[in-house]
Design an enzyme around this catalytic site. Sequence first.
Site, PDB file in Angstrom:
ATOM      1  CD  GLU A  41       5.505  60.975  48.256  1.00  0.00           C
ATOM      2  OE1 GLU A  41       6.686  61.006  48.660  1.00  0.00           O
ATOM      3  OE2 GLU A  41       4.621  60.269  48.804  1.00  0.00           O
ATOM      4  CG  ASP A  57      -0.338  59.980  46.406  1.00  0.00           C
ATOM      5  OD1 ASP A  57       0.184  61.060  46.733  1.00  0.00           O
ATOM      6  OD2 ASP A  57       0.318  58.962  46.127  1.00  0.00           O
TER       7      ASP A  57
END
Length: 368
Positions: free
Chosen positions: A133, A75
């Site tokens: 994350e 991400d």
Amino acid sequence: MTDLPPLDPAADVLALTRALVDVPSVSGSEGALADAVEAALRALGGLEVERVGDAVLARTNLGRPTRIVLAGHLDTVPIADNVPSRLEDGRLYGCGTSDMKAGDAVMLRLAGRFGVPGAAPAHDLTFVFYDNEEVEAVRNGLGRVARERRGWLYGDLAILLEPTDGEIEAGCQGTLRAVLEVPGRRAHSARSWLGANAIHGAAGILATLAAYRAREVDIDGCVYREGLNAVRIEGGVAGNVIPDACTVTVNFRYAPDRDEDAAEAHVREVFADAVAAGATLAVVDNAGGALPGLSEPAAAAFVAAVGRPARAKLGWTDVARFAAFGIPAVNYGPGDPQLAHTREEHVLVDRLQPAEDALVAHLSGSTA
């Protein structure tokens, strides 16, 4: 499904990085990229592959006496008009180039080299590509893997390909967020003496922060510099009202020789006068750091292979999760951490291949 370039060891790591960047994957919307990564890993033929939500796990099972885990998040922070990527003057620009799709590309290249039938790495390898994350810890995909497939995370060493500009960064800081709320009494601003201005009441908190002197701690030759800072202040009702509440959010980045309880105790001690004067303090997030662990043989061997001393990781990364399991872990990737999350985020093209080459040499045993 989004197509990625073939994961052939002869493929271009720059092209692979661009392909990853050009698939938007802001936290919570990593599905398309996870699909592509899963398909690419399954096509290699030499890996056991498993999907856990939008985390993609792959590993060799060659019976080697040691295992190295390589991990990276898929991400990014929200896009800032910087996708698709662009190549300019030896720099690849785009959201996630540095944090951390360049590292993901290196991981995929390593899978392409060592995850095919007949490959002979010196260690068994596990590849973990995970989601979420960049947001609150409760959503972190690696945390979900730890809860649901913990066995996939075990190894003799974990390497997170977070941006480190090609240096080894050992351990990580802990991070704590606390909210201090200052009470007041609402009144008309024309008769302010009838109220108590909560924003003015926060002055002592801000003065404490301005005077705070950060501690520096040397652990295994890695110097961690702590920091305690206001990151948000909120208060006010209207242009003619004395505010009856003000909140100051502070962030404490602490060295890994403190655990979560010690970090909270320190923050409460720093603001003891404010609390005694009527403020309340609530800790809303607290994630412990990780000690360098450089004395562990697997970590020491990797530092020796790279050929440069490790430095402290100034920030929190998921090395802390591995450290909690007793697995030594380091950060090592081609991106520049100072460019992470910026509008002008980019990775230097000439950092990509050296990072891959160093890992190839270590994983193949040629640096032993």
